[in-house]
Design a protein around this motif. Structure first.
Motif, PDB file in Angstrom:
ATOM      1  N   SER A 104      44.864 -39.978 -87.112  1.00 25.55           N
ATOM      2  CA  SER A 104      43.871 -39.416 -88.253  1.00 25.55           C
ATOM      3  C   SER A 104      44.168 -37.641 -88.058  1.00 25.55           C
ATOM      4  O   SER A 104      44.406 -37.037 -87.075  1.00 25.55           O
ATOM      5  CB  SER A 104      42.764 -39.954 -88.188  1.00 25.55           C
ATOM      6  OG  SER A 104      41.910 -39.669 -86.951  1.00 25.55           O
ATOM      7  N   ASP A 105      43.345 -37.357 -89.276  1.00 27.10           N
ATOM      8  CA  ASP A 105      43.337 -35.930 -89.319  1.00 27.10           C
ATOM      9  C   ASP A 105      42.022 -35.496 -88.468  1.00 27.10           C
ATOM     10  O   ASP A 105      41.055 -35.013 -89.330  1.00 27.10           O
ATOM     11  CB  ASP A 105      43.466 -35.367 -90.919  1.00 27.10           C
ATOM     12  CG  ASP A 105      44.726 -35.434 -91.275  1.00 27.10           C
ATOM     13  OD1 ASP A 105      45.625 -35.767 -90.592  1.00 27.10           O
ATOM     14  OD2 ASP A 105      44.536 -35.465 -92.387  1.00 27.10           O
ATOM     15  N   LEU A 106      41.906 -35.282 -87.285  1.00 21.76           N
ATOM     16  CA  LEU A 106      40.632 -34.875 -86.554  1.00 21.76           C
ATOM     17  C   LEU A 106      40.543 -33.919 -85.964  1.00 21.76           C
ATOM     18  O   LEU A 106      39.784 -33.121 -85.667  1.00 21.76           O
ATOM     19  CB  LEU A 106      40.559 -36.130 -85.320  1.00 21.76           C
ATOM     20  CG  LEU A 106      40.066 -37.646 -85.814  1.00 21.76           C
ATOM     21  CD1 LEU A 106      40.201 -38.333 -84.455  1.00 21.76           C
ATOM     22  CD2 LEU A 106      38.758 -37.530 -86.425  1.00 21.76           C
ATOM     23  N   SER A 107      41.710 -33.140 -86.074  1.00 22.38           N
ATOM     24  CA  SER A 107      41.870 -31.374 -85.640  1.00 22.38           C
ATOM     25  C   SER A 107      41.520 -30.832 -86.983  1.00 22.38           C
ATOM     26  O   SER A 107      41.661 -31.191 -88.138  1.00 22.38           O
ATOM     27  CB  SER A 107      43.124 -31.110 -85.219  1.00 22.38           C
ATOM     28  OG  SER A 107      43.728 -31.931 -84.143  1.00 22.38           O
ATOM     29  N   PHE A 108      41.098 -29.619 -86.699  1.00 24.01           N
ATOM     30  CA  PHE A 108      40.606 -28.647 -87.636  1.00 24.01           C
ATOM     31  C   PHE A 108      40.600 -27.169 -87.452  1.00 24.01           C
ATOM     32  O   PHE A 108      40.682 -26.826 -86.315  1.00 24.01           O
ATOM     33  CB  PHE A 108      39.121 -29.011 -88.060  1.00 24.01           C
ATOM     34  CG  PHE A 108      38.136 -28.913 -87.117  1.00 24.01           C
ATOM     35  CD1 PHE A 108      37.585 -27.562 -86.972  1.00 24.01           C
ATOM     36  CD2 PHE A 108      37.733 -29.594 -86.186  1.00 24.01           C
ATOM     37  CE1 PHE A 108      36.622 -27.311 -85.927  1.00 24.01           C
ATOM     38  CE2 PHE A 108      37.000 -29.465 -84.869  1.00 24.01           C
ATOM     39  CZ  PHE A 108      36.223 -28.003 -84.961  1.00 24.01           C
ATOM     40  N   ARG A 160      43.698 -38.067 -77.861  1.00 24.62           N
ATOM     41  CA  ARG A 160      43.046 -39.102 -77.693  1.00 24.62           C
ATOM     42  C   ARG A 160      41.920 -38.920 -76.510  1.00 24.62           C
ATOM     43  O   ARG A 160      40.894 -39.889 -76.556  1.00 24.62           O
ATOM     44  CB  ARG A 160      44.196 -40.341 -77.088  1.00 24.62           C
ATOM     45  CG  ARG A 160      44.808 -40.835 -78.284  1.00 24.62           C
ATOM     46  CD  ARG A 160      45.767 -41.872 -77.806  1.00 24.62           C
ATOM     47  NE  ARG A 160      46.652 -42.259 -78.883  1.00 24.62           N
ATOM     48  CZ  ARG A 160      46.714 -43.512 -79.292  1.00 24.62           C
ATOM     49  NH1 ARG A 160      46.357 -44.598 -78.867  1.00 24.62           N
ATOM     50  NH2 ARG A 160      47.489 -43.775 -80.110  1.00 24.62           N
ATOM     51  N   GLU A 161      42.308 -38.359 -75.668  1.00 27.59           N
ATOM     52  CA  GLU A 161      41.514 -38.263 -74.254  1.00 27.59           C
ATOM     53  C   GLU A 161      40.388 -36.927 -74.555  1.00 27.59           C
ATOM     54  O   GLU A 161      39.326 -37.161 -73.724  1.00 27.59           O
ATOM     55  CB  GLU A 161      42.378 -38.013 -73.038  1.00 27.59           C
ATOM     56  CG  GLU A 161      42.975 -39.002 -72.619  1.00 27.59           C
ATOM     57  CD  GLU A 161      44.391 -39.066 -73.562  1.00 27.59           C
ATOM     58  OE1 GLU A 161      44.995 -37.959 -74.037  1.00 27.59           O
ATOM     59  OE2 GLU A 161      45.049 -40.225 -73.718  1.00 27.59           O
ATOM     60  N   GLU A 162      40.861 -35.681 -75.311  1.00 30.34           N
ATOM     61  CA  GLU A 162      39.733 -34.620 -75.138  1.00 30.34           C
ATOM     62  C   GLU A 162      40.028 -33.992 -76.264  1.00 30.34           C
ATOM     63  O   GLU A 162      40.818 -33.898 -77.207  1.00 30.34           O
ATOM     64  CB  GLU A 162      39.944 -33.826 -73.902  1.00 30.34           C
ATOM     65  CG  GLU A 162      41.347 -33.458 -73.674  1.00 30.34           C
ATOM     66  CD  GLU A 162      41.560 -33.138 -71.987  1.00 30.34           C
ATOM     67  OE1 GLU A 162      42.742 -32.672 -72.011  1.00 30.34           O
ATOM     68  OE2 GLU A 162      40.787 -33.464 -71.293  1.00 30.34           O
ATOM     69  N   THR A 163      38.888 -32.886 -76.522  1.00 31.66           N
ATOM     70  CA  THR A 163      39.170 -32.250 -77.840  1.00 31.66           C
ATOM     71  C   THR A 163      38.915 -30.683 -77.057  1.00 31.66           C
ATOM     72  O   THR A 163      38.107 -30.242 -76.347  1.00 31.66           O
ATOM     73  CB  THR A 163      37.861 -32.319 -78.890  1.00 31.66           C
ATOM     74  OG1 THR A 163      38.176 -33.603 -79.243  1.00 31.66           O
ATOM     75  CG2 THR A 163      37.975 -31.504 -79.945  1.00 31.66           C
ATOM     76  N   TYR A 164      39.699 -29.735 -77.650  1.00 32.11           N
ATOM     77  CA  TYR A 164      39.730 -28.413 -77.365  1.00 32.11           C
ATOM     78  C   TYR A 164      39.179 -27.451 -78.245  1.00 32.11           C
ATOM     79  O   TYR A 164      39.726 -27.752 -79.483  1.00 32.11           O
ATOM     80  CB  TYR A 164      40.946 -27.939 -76.764  1.00 32.11           C
ATOM     81  CG  TYR A 164      41.689 -28.840 -75.595  1.00 32.11           C
ATOM     82  CD1 TYR A 164      41.126 -28.225 -74.182  1.00 32.11           C
ATOM     83  CD2 TYR A 164      42.672 -29.910 -75.669  1.00 32.11           C
ATOM     84  CE1 TYR A 164      41.555 -28.884 -73.123  1.00 32.11           C
ATOM     85  CE2 TYR A 164      42.917 -30.230 -74.553  1.00 32.11           C
ATOM     86  CZ  TYR A 164      42.324 -29.764 -73.182  1.00 32.11           C
ATOM     87  OH  TYR A 164      43.157 -30.499 -71.966  1.00 32.11           O
TER      88      TYR A 164
END
Length: 167
Positions: free
Chosen positions: A108-112, A132-136
């Motif tokens: 999905s479009d979870l980056s922004f 899947r594992e982390e967000t930066y």
């Protein structure tokens, strides 16, 4: 007695009476005009001298003074509005969000990327890259739509959206 060319005789008494009648009518007309003029002059004096409760001359002078005061106020407010408009140009009022899929193998479009800038394109771009594992999260300052840090295509896209946004 006077004789006209067609044989009509004019009596001097008739001629005198007609002249006297014409003179009387002229005097009557002059008298009527004189009376009307006198009434008008009386009303004019009342209007200017204020024999009624309101003196028109003072009223007009007061209105002119108030008008001058209003013009000064308008000038003051116009200057204040100009100052506010200049301040608004530096306020961060343009905000755009662009969502995207940073990794094509995720679903999905979870980056922004979010651009927050002013009229001069000064501000920042905030990017969140989700896996899947982390967000930066990355924040990059902007000056005139450019950053001293490398900008991704998505960040450039969202900055471009703010540049085309009309306020």
């Amino acid at each position: 007695m006077t004789t006209l060319g067609n044989g009509t005789i004019l009596d001097p008494e008739v001629y005198f009476a007609a002249s006297l009648l014409l003179f009387a009518l002229t005097l009557l007309l002059i008298l009527i005009v004189w009376i009307k003029l006198r009434r008008m002059k009386k009303r004019y004096k009342q209007l200017l001298n204020g024999t009624s409760s309101t003196n028109v001359e003072e009223l007009l002078i007061g209105m002119q003074a108030r008008l001058d005061g209003f013009q000064e106020g308008v000038s003051h407010y116009s200057k204040a509005i100009d100052e506010l408009q200049e301040q608004m140009k530096t306020s961060k009022t343009k905000v755009e969000v662009h969502r995207y899929n940073a990794f094509h193998h995720t679903g999905s479009d979870l980056s922004f990327s979010i651009a927050i800038v002013n009229e001069y394109q000064d501000g920042l771009v905030l990017t969140g890259i989700h896996s899947r594992e982390e967000t930066y999260l990355y924040v990059k300052p902007l000056e005139k739509g450019q950053s001293k840090y490398a900008l991704s295509p998505e960040e450039k896209h969202v900055i471009g959206l703010t540049a085309s946004k009309k306020e």
